[in-house]
Design a protein around this motif. Sequence first.
Motif, PDB file in Angstrom:
ATOM      1  N   PRO A  58       0.876  -1.083  -0.154  1.00 53.29           N
ATOM      2  CA  PRO A  58       0.124   0.052   0.001  1.00 53.29           C
ATOM      3  C   PRO A  58       0.746   1.421  -0.181  1.00 53.29           C
ATOM      4  N   TRP A  59       0.473   2.286  -0.692  1.00 60.60           N
ATOM      5  CA  TRP A  59       0.823   3.640  -0.712  1.00 60.60           C
ATOM      6  C   TRP A  59       2.304   3.736  -1.368  1.00 60.60           C
ATOM      7  N   GLU A  60       2.768   2.477  -2.220  1.00 59.38           N
ATOM      8  CA  GLU A  60       4.057   2.877  -2.543  1.00 59.38           C
ATOM      9  C   GLU A  60       3.994   3.023  -4.050  1.00 59.38           C
ATOM     10  N   ASP A  61       3.007   2.805  -4.635  1.00 62.52           N
ATOM     11  CA  ASP A  61       2.920   3.204  -6.121  1.00 62.52           C
ATOM     12  C   ASP A  61       1.377   3.967  -5.919  1.00 62.52           C
ATOM     13  N   ILE A  62       1.608   5.097  -6.694  1.00 63.84           N
ATOM     14  CA  ILE A  62       0.232   5.708  -6.554  1.00 63.84           C
ATOM     15  C   ILE A  62      -0.018   6.335  -7.948  1.00 63.84           C
ATOM     16  N   SER A  63      -1.308   6.764  -8.299  1.00 64.83           N
ATOM     17  CA  SER A  63      -1.730   7.444  -9.501  1.00 64.83           C
ATOM     18  C   SER A  63      -2.263   8.800  -8.994  1.00 64.83           C
ATOM     19  N   MET A  64      -2.371   9.957  -9.865  1.00 60.45           N
ATOM     20  CA  MET A  64      -3.139  10.893  -9.529  1.00 60.45           C
ATOM     21  C   MET A  64      -3.291  11.543 -10.980  1.00 60.45           C
ATOM     22  N   ASP A  65      -4.503  12.410 -10.604  1.00 63.59           N
ATOM     23  CA  ASP A  65      -4.914  13.078 -11.559  1.00 63.59           C
ATOM     24  C   ASP A  65      -5.794  14.207 -11.014  1.00 63.59           C
ATOM     25  N   PHE A  66      -6.520  14.948 -12.034  1.00 61.30           N
ATOM     26  CA  PHE A  66      -7.700  16.054 -11.514  1.00 61.30           C
ATOM     27  C   PHE A  66      -8.736  15.796 -12.153  1.00 61.30           C
ATOM     28  N   ILE A  67      -9.946  16.266 -11.603  1.00 63.36           N
ATOM     29  CA  ILE A  67     -11.228  16.436 -12.066  1.00 63.36           C
ATOM     30  C   ILE A  67     -11.684  17.913 -12.046  1.00 63.36           C
ATOM     31  N   LEU A  68     -11.589  18.226 -13.426  1.00 62.31           N
ATOM     32  CA  LEU A  68     -11.964  19.811 -13.632  1.00 62.31           C
ATOM     33  C   LEU A  68     -13.220  20.032 -14.204  1.00 62.31           C
ATOM     34  N   TYR A 117       1.074   8.588   5.001  1.00 60.60           N
ATOM     35  CA  TYR A 117       1.677   7.177   4.273  1.00 60.60           C
ATOM     36  C   TYR A 117       2.997   7.359   3.977  1.00 60.60           C
ATOM     37  N   GLY A 118       3.762   8.294   4.035  1.00 63.69           N
ATOM     38  CA  GLY A 118       5.152   8.343   3.796  1.00 63.69           C
ATOM     39  C   GLY A 118       5.197   8.762   2.098  1.00 63.69           C
ATOM     40  N   LEU A 119       6.509   8.841   1.508  1.00 61.86           N
ATOM     41  CA  LEU A 119       6.681   9.211   0.165  1.00 61.86           C
ATOM     42  C   LEU A 119       6.547   7.922  -0.633  1.00 61.86           C
ATOM     43  N   PRO A 120       5.935   8.002  -1.745  1.00 62.35           N
ATOM     44  CA  PRO A 120       5.569   6.899  -2.556  1.00 62.35           C
ATOM     45  C   PRO A 120       6.866   6.677  -3.496  1.00 62.35           C
ATOM     46  N   ARG A 121       7.042   5.410  -3.820  1.00 58.98           N
ATOM     47  CA  ARG A 121       8.073   4.903  -4.564  1.00 58.98           C
ATOM     48  C   ARG A 121       7.834   5.466  -6.203  1.00 58.98           C
ATOM     49  N   THR A 122       6.685   5.133  -6.439  1.00 64.12           N
ATOM     50  CA  THR A 122       6.304   5.757  -8.064  1.00 64.12           C
ATOM     51  C   THR A 122       5.241   6.538  -7.955  1.00 64.12           C
ATOM     52  N   ILE A 123       5.107   7.544  -8.988  1.00 62.42           N
ATOM     53  CA  ILE A 123       3.706   8.103  -9.103  1.00 62.42           C
ATOM     54  C   ILE A 123       3.572   8.026 -10.484  1.00 62.42           C
ATOM     55  N   LEU A 139      11.442  18.172  -7.650  1.00 61.22           N
ATOM     56  CA  LEU A 139      11.075  17.632  -6.524  1.00 61.22           C
ATOM     57  C   LEU A 139      11.129  16.254  -6.243  1.00 61.22           C
ATOM     58  N   TRP A 140      10.476  15.544  -7.080  1.00 59.07           N
ATOM     59  CA  TRP A 140      10.498  13.865  -7.201  1.00 59.07           C
ATOM     60  C   TRP A 140      11.615  13.143  -7.108  1.00 59.07           C
ATOM     61  N   SER A 141      12.412  13.865  -8.168  1.00 57.11           N
ATOM     62  CA  SER A 141      13.631  13.280  -8.205  1.00 57.11           C
ATOM     63  C   SER A 141      14.773  13.539  -7.118  1.00 57.11           C
ATOM     64  N   LYS A 146       9.979   7.734  -8.520  1.00 57.37           N
ATOM     65  CA  LYS A 146      10.148   7.779 -10.008  1.00 57.37           C
ATOM     66  C   LYS A 146       8.768   8.264 -10.608  1.00 57.37           C
ATOM     67  N   LEU A 147       8.863   9.041 -11.470  1.00 53.41           N
ATOM     68  CA  LEU A 147       7.605   9.484 -12.078  1.00 53.41           C
ATOM     69  C   LEU A 147       7.435   8.807 -13.564  1.00 53.41           C
ATOM     70  N   HIS A 148       5.918   8.191 -13.783  1.00 56.51           N
ATOM     71  CA  HIS A 148       5.620   7.538 -14.787  1.00 56.51           C
ATOM     72  C   HIS A 148       4.392   8.618 -15.568  1.00 56.51           C
ATOM     73  N   PHE A 149       4.415   8.460 -16.830  1.00 59.27           N
ATOM     74  CA  PHE A 149       3.315   9.257 -17.321  1.00 59.27           C
ATOM     75  C   PHE A 149       2.606   8.348 -18.325  1.00 59.27           C
ATOM     76  N   SER A 150       1.210   8.451 -18.220  1.00 59.42           N
ATOM     77  CA  SER A 150       0.299   7.666 -19.095  1.00 59.42           C
ATOM     78  C   SER A 150       0.348   8.294 -20.440  1.00 59.42           C
ATOM     79  N   THR A 151       0.127   7.395 -21.322  1.00 59.70           N
ATOM     80  CA  THR A 151       0.183   7.821 -22.864  1.00 59.70           C
ATOM     81  C   THR A 151      -0.925   8.759 -23.123  1.00 59.70           C
TER      82      THR A 151
END
Length: 167
Positions: A58-68, A117-123, A139-141, A146-151
């Motif tokens: 839990p909370w090591e690998d997360i996803s994030m987005d916005f609802i606008l 939850y502390g810092l995530p490993r990946t976003i 900041l994350w570097s 590690k940052l991953h971007f969806s296509t």
Amino acid sequence: MGHFEVDKTLSIFQEKFYWPYMRKEVQRHCHKCIAFLQAKAKTMPHGLYTPLPIASSPWEDISMDFILGLPKIQRGFDSTFVVVDRFSKMAYFIPCQKVDDASYIAKLFFRDVVKLYGLPRTIVSDRDTKFLSHFWKTLWSRLGTKLHFSTYSHPKPMGKPKLWIGL
């Protein structure tokens, strides 16, 4: 008026029509069409689709987005910053404003998620300008995340989140 690629154009025609050598004629038409040739991508802009690694805790690998585009509420919030744990599918919905910059979004993230939850490993995030900014990447570097971007235009479904609202 434009058209779709060969297979889709052919399937649309096949719903109502039939004639001999239909596929050949549709192919010939599509490959002679200037609009089709100009719009057809020569290369894939972001490489092949690759699956994300499976989250292991839990909370090591997360996803994030916005609802606008939400209606403004009393405090002036018109958007929601969504953070989802990829392991448990638990989500936080953090009110924000569309005009908030990357440093303010980082402040919200640390206030509502990192402190618990502390810092995530990946976003994993989309290619929103806030997530592509120099500040965000630096900041994350420096924090070792590690940052991953969806296509672009191919978001991955996150499943049914459990509702936790951080207000």
